[in-house]
Design a protein around this motif. Structure first.
Motif, PDB file in Angstrom:
ATOM      1  N   UNK B 485      10.694  73.808  58.375  1.00  0.00           N
ATOM      2  CA  UNK B 485      11.459  73.492  59.596  1.00  0.00           C
ATOM      3  C   UNK B 485      12.771  74.268  59.701  1.00  0.00           C
ATOM      4  N   UNK B 486      13.001  75.188  58.748  1.00  0.00           N
ATOM      5  CA  UNK B 486      14.119  76.127  58.913  1.00  0.00           C
ATOM      6  C   UNK B 486      13.618  77.413  59.587  1.00  0.00           C
ATOM      7  N   UNK B 487      12.312  77.507  59.774  1.00  0.00           N
ATOM      8  CA  UNK B 487      11.721  78.778  60.207  1.00  0.00           C
ATOM      9  C   UNK B 487      11.525  78.851  61.722  1.00  0.00           C
ATOM     10  N   UNK B 488      11.805  80.012  62.248  1.00  0.00           N
ATOM     11  CA  UNK B 488      11.505  80.307  63.650  1.00  0.00           C
ATOM     12  C   UNK B 488      10.616  81.549  63.662  1.00  0.00           C
ATOM     13  N   UNK B 489       9.445  81.443  64.268  1.00  0.00           N
ATOM     14  CA  UNK B 489       8.590  82.627  64.400  1.00  0.00           C
ATOM     15  C   UNK B 489       9.065  83.375  65.642  1.00  0.00           C
ATOM     16  N   UNK B 490       9.430  84.645  65.454  1.00  0.00           N
ATOM     17  CA  UNK B 490       9.921  85.426  66.593  1.00  0.00           C
ATOM     18  C   UNK B 490       8.879  86.491  66.940  1.00  0.00           C
ATOM     19  N   UNK B 491       8.710  86.709  68.210  1.00  0.00           N
ATOM     20  CA  UNK B 491       7.650  87.612  68.657  1.00  0.00           C
ATOM     21  C   UNK B 491       8.030  88.311  69.947  1.00  0.00           C
ATOM     22  N   UNK B 492       7.448  89.487  70.148  1.00  0.00           N
ATOM     23  CA  UNK B 492       7.631  90.180  71.431  1.00  0.00           C
ATOM     24  C   UNK B 492       6.593  89.685  72.430  1.00  0.00           C
ATOM     25  N   UNK B 493       5.517  89.108  71.929  1.00  0.00           N
ATOM     26  CA  UNK B 493       4.389  88.718  72.786  1.00  0.00           C
ATOM     27  C   UNK B 493       4.086  87.254  72.503  1.00  0.00           C
ATOM     28  N   UNK B 494       4.654  86.391  73.319  1.00  0.00           N
ATOM     29  CA  UNK B 494       4.495  84.952  73.120  1.00  0.00           C
ATOM     30  C   UNK B 494       3.137  84.513  73.658  1.00  0.00           C
ATOM     31  N   UNK B 495       2.305  83.992  72.757  1.00  0.00           N
ATOM     32  CA  UNK B 495       0.985  83.526  73.179  1.00  0.00           C
ATOM     33  C   UNK B 495       0.910  82.015  73.040  1.00  0.00           C
ATOM     34  N   UNK B 496       0.254  81.390  74.004  1.00  0.00           N
ATOM     35  CA  UNK B 496       0.138  79.926  74.008  1.00  0.00           C
ATOM     36  C   UNK B 496      -0.581  79.441  72.751  1.00  0.00           C
ATOM     37  N   UNK B 497      -1.703  80.057  72.443  1.00  0.00           N
ATOM     38  CA  UNK B 497      -2.503  79.603  71.306  1.00  0.00           C
ATOM     39  C   UNK B 497      -1.735  79.726  69.999  1.00  0.00           C
ATOM     40  N   UNK B 498      -1.070  80.884  69.830  1.00  0.00           N
ATOM     41  CA  UNK B 498      -0.353  81.098  68.576  1.00  0.00           C
ATOM     42  C   UNK B 498       0.881  80.203  68.495  1.00  0.00           C
ATOM     43  N   UNK B 499       1.553  79.996  69.644  1.00  0.00           N
ATOM     44  CA  UNK B 499       2.735  79.120  69.654  1.00  0.00           C
ATOM     45  C   UNK B 499       2.329  77.707  69.227  1.00  0.00           C
ATOM     46  N   UNK B 500       1.191  77.224  69.754  1.00  0.00           N
ATOM     47  CA  UNK B 500       0.718  75.876  69.399  1.00  0.00           C
ATOM     48  C   UNK B 500       0.393  75.814  67.906  1.00  0.00           C
ATOM     49  N   UNK B 501      -0.231  76.889  67.415  1.00  0.00           N
ATOM     50  CA  UNK B 501      -0.634  76.895  66.002  1.00  0.00           C
ATOM     51  C   UNK B 501       0.594  76.849  65.081  1.00  0.00           C
ATOM     52  N   UNK B 502       1.590  77.714  65.365  1.00  0.00           N
ATOM     53  CA  UNK B 502       2.769  77.741  64.496  1.00  0.00           C
ATOM     54  C   UNK B 502       3.559  76.432  64.616  1.00  0.00           C
ATOM     55  N   UNK B 503       3.633  75.921  65.851  1.00  0.00           N
ATOM     56  CA  UNK B 503       4.364  74.655  66.042  1.00  0.00           C
ATOM     57  C   UNK B 503       3.701  73.562  65.210  1.00  0.00           C
ATOM     58  N   UNK B 504       2.377  73.564  65.190  1.00  0.00           N
ATOM     59  CA  UNK B 504       1.650  72.547  64.422  1.00  0.00           C
ATOM     60  C   UNK B 504       1.857  72.740  62.918  1.00  0.00           C
ATOM     61  N   UNK B 505       2.200  73.981  62.510  1.00  0.00           N
ATOM     62  CA  UNK B 505       2.455  74.224  61.083  1.00  0.00           C
ATOM     63  C   UNK B 505       3.867  73.808  60.713  1.00  0.00           C
ATOM     64  N   UNK B 506       4.599  73.255  61.668  1.00  0.00           N
ATOM     65  CA  UNK B 506       5.877  72.623  61.349  1.00  0.00           C
ATOM     66  C   UNK B 506       7.110  73.492  61.511  1.00  0.00           C
ATOM     67  N   UNK B 507       6.972  74.673  62.150  1.00  0.00           N
ATOM     68  CA  UNK B 507       8.162  75.525  62.287  1.00  0.00           C
ATOM     69  C   UNK B 507       9.138  74.909  63.292  1.00  0.00           C
ATOM     70  N   UNK B 508      10.380  75.312  63.162  1.00  0.00           N
ATOM     71  CA  UNK B 508      11.394  74.787  64.065  1.00  0.00           C
ATOM     72  C   UNK B 508      11.131  75.243  65.498  1.00  0.00           C
ATOM     73  N   UNK B 509      10.714  76.506  65.638  1.00  0.00           N
ATOM     74  CA  UNK B 509      10.525  77.035  66.985  1.00  0.00           C
ATOM     75  C   UNK B 509       9.659  78.297  66.928  1.00  0.00           C
TER      76      UNK B 509
END
Lengths: 139, 537
Positions: B485-509
């Motif tokens: 929960x200290x982690x933020x995945x940063x990306x140039x290409x925000x995808x709905x599926x990947x955002x949901x997956x990372x959020x479910x893995x507990x990242x902060x954002x």
């Protein structure tokens, strides 16, 4: 057999998904809006087999009957009040990363976009299996 | 006699000088209404006249309409749509008809009585035809409250100024006409393209839906008759599935994920890299170059990545072995150009002509042929454009042009967390930019290709386009250490599926990469705000 509740206002989506998931070995009920979805859930909670997981649409008639683009979030909130920890998966036409993050941060275990739902039954199975393993560890 | 000559020469020089000043002001003006008004104002200022007005001949050729006039009198007459008959008795009408300057004075034997109620003080007037080549555009009137303010000798100097004014008006008018013609042509072309695309879409949809509905009806009948045969049923299902896939592909390609509400400055090479990464283009197959001092582009990074992804995949599918992306500033300094060049088989002139049309494909029946249509739509939404240059056998170059973003300004980053850990390649442009900025702000920054040692950081930024290990592996390591929960995945290409997956893995954002000082400041401000409390960690 795991018991699922699908809440979606689109009849063809409800029926086709129900058939697909039944074929994959799930026991599936459906509801068409937030009110009937909550009623089905509460009724099953007091019965012999409560639901193991709920699949919710995001945009559907809300509790006041009006179509609302985040109605599914309201329903999830009430389901979680009734039973914290119930796995909720969203299946929606909204292809929006912001909505996906919000849904998961508010407690959903998954956010799937309609049209890209291939793999959903396997995902549901994984969610339920990991839930069972957690339950076993806790007990 | 000598005094008269000296006075005459002085007046001529003064008029010529005033004429030169007027010409200097008006010759570069290309907006016709602005030019006309400025011209009358400058003529009055430089020559010391009390009034000047410009009449232009209307489309009928019968009337000269006042288009601009000096001061309140001018504005009032323009407001009244003041016009004079060409060839009529007015000074203007006669000057136009005869293509000859005329003078009227309120003195002497041929005294003229001026009757314009808006200009009651006028005692002298000169009307100068505005001539270009064989045509007369209209006439210029200059007026004075002095008696006998103009002489025949003045005509030469003033007509010279009027000739330059006529050329300036002609140029501005031609440009306006060119713009009108271009707009009309573009509109006609757009309608034609839309009509054509709609017809193509209807044709395509019909071809894809008809087999579904007819097969479904037949299956229903066969089921009712108890006549379902397994092999035939399998074929029917494949047919329905294939056509449903194509219809879904059209939706995915044309519409795609939600669009960012506002365009933002983006580091184009980083977006190209993200597009290559998510399109499965091997790193050794693509080279990305950016000219020094290339500005940021104003763009939606996710949508641009989609467009670039299509072009990269297309080049690869066409047989290219190497793709180069070259990012430069355009000559006008206002845009950023991205040239995607491949060494594939090139595009024939016939295909180049048709390839922008929706549902046109050379790749066979499994493809929908709307990729380039989607690229066009994406660029159009971002005020960009795309061109292609190709010769058969010599590869193809697609050049995307996007508006350049305004210059960035350094901002205060004191609010940022003190210890920031970047899980990114050490040579990554974005990580280097962000790390340098934060180090300059006195922050403790580590850039590393894996998350080992990240526990001490306040914020962990994981670049989604990481090549040293997968984001899933990074997040699993962080989860194992209890610091996801200290982690933020940063990306140039925000995808709905990947955002949901990372959020479910507990990242902060899961967030779009900030590319500027301001963007980085806003991003860190937000991430600090949503940081979990100690109790949550």
């Amino acid at each position: 057999m795991p018991k699922l509740l699908i809440v979606d206002d689109e009849p063809l989506v409800r029926r086709s998904l129900q058939k697909t998931l039944e074929r994959k070995g799930f026991d599936v009920d459906t509801a068409e809006d937030c009110n009937s979805g909550l009623a089905s859930f509460e009724s099953a909670e007091t019965g012999p087999q409560p639901y193991d997981l709920a699949i919710l649409d995001l945009n559907m008639p809300c509790f006041d009957g009006r179509s609302e683009e985040n109605a599914g979030l309201d329903l999830m909130k009430k389901l979680h009040l009734a039973r914290p920890g119930l796995p909720v998966v969203f299946l929606t036409a909204y292809d929006a990363a912001g909505k996906a993050k919000t849904a998961v941060q508010k407690g959903a275990v998954g956010y799937w976009v309609k049209g890209r739902e291939q793999g959903l039954p396997e995902f549901l199975r994984q969610v339920l299996e990991s839930r069972n393993e957690n339950d076993k560890e806790l007990s | 006699m000598t005094d008269y000559k000296e006075a005459s020469a002085e007046r001529k020089a003064a008029l010529l000088q005033a004429g030169a000043k007027v010409a200097a002001h008006i010759t570069t003006m290309m907006d016709l209404p602005v030019l006309l008004q400025k011209a009358v104002d400058i003529i009055c200022t430089e020559y010391g006249f009390d009034y000047a007005g410009i009449f232009l001949v209307d489309e009928s050729g019968e009337w000269a309409r006042l288009e601009a006039g000096y001061g309140d009198a001018g504005a009032a007459q323009v407001g009244e749509s003041h016009r004079l008959e060409v060839g009529g008795e007015s000074m203007i009408g006669m000057a136009i008809a005869e293509r000859k300057a005329r003078i009227a004075l309120d003195v002497g034997e041929e005294a003229v009585h001026f009757r314009n109620p808006h200009l009651p003080e006028t005692r002298s007037e000169m009307a100068l035809p505005l001539v270009v080549g064989d045509g007369v555009l209209g006439a210029l009137t200059v007026q004075s409250t002095e008696e006998a303010a103009f002489s025949q000798e003045d005509i030469l100097s003033l007509q010279s100024m009027a000739d330059q004014l006529a050329i300036a008006i002609f140029n501005a008018f031609s440009l306006a006409e060119l713009k009108r013609t271009h707009t009309a042509l573009l509109r006609a072309r757009t309608y034609e393209t839309l009509a054509n695309a709609t017809l193509q879409a209807i044709h395509w949809m019909g071809n894809k839906t008809m087999p579904i509905s007819s097969t479904a009806a037949r299956l229903k009948a066969e089921a009712e008759e108890g006549d379902l045969e397994s092999k035939s049923l399998q074929e029917d299902i494949d047919l329905i599935a294939e056509n449903a896939r194509k219809i879904n592909d059209v939706k995915e390609t044309l519409v795609g994920p939600a669009i960012e509400h506002s365009l933002r400055p983006i580091l184009v090479p980083d977006v190209v890299q993200a597009a290559a990464f998510h399109s499965g283009i091997p790193a050794e197959m693509i080279s990305i170059e950016s000219a020094p001092s290339t500005p940021f582009a104003l763009s939606d990074s996710s949508q641009l990545a989609r467009a670039l992804s299509y072009l990269l995949k297309n080049a690869r599918e066409a047989g290219a072995e190497h793709i180069s992306a070259n990012v430069t500033q355009t000559i006008d300094g206002q845009h950023v150009a991205i040239a995607i060049a491949d060494d594939g088989p090139g595009i024939s002139p016939e295909v180049r002509e048709k390839m922008w049309t929706g549902f046109f494909t050379t790749k066979g029946p499994r493809h929908t042929g709307i990729g380039l249509t989607a690229v066009l739509a994406i660029l159009s939404r971002m005020d960009g454009r795309i061109t292609v240059d190709s010769e058969e056998g010599k590869g193809a170059v697609f050049t995307l042009v996007l508006p350049a973003a305004p210059d960035d300004e350094a901002v205060d980053l004191s609010h940022a967390p003190d210890h920031i850990f970047f899980v990114d390649e050490e040579g990554d442009d974005w990580a280097n930019f962000a790390a340098n900025v934060l180090q300059l702000a006195g922050k403790d920054v580590i850039v590393q290709g894996n998350p080992a040692g990240a526990a001490a950081a306040d914020l962990i930024l994981v670049d989604e386009a990481l090549t040293t290990m997968t984001v899933e592996q990074v997040l699993a390591d962080l989860k194992a250490a209890g610091i996801e929960n200290k982690a933020v995945v940063v990306t140039a290409w925000l995808s709905t599926d990947r955002a949901a997956k990372y959020a479910h893995m507990g990242v902060r954002d899961v967030a779009l990469k900030p590319y500027t000082y301001t963007g980085l400041s806003n991003f860190l401000n937000f991430e600090v705000k949503i940081a979990p409390t100690d109790g949550q960690v």
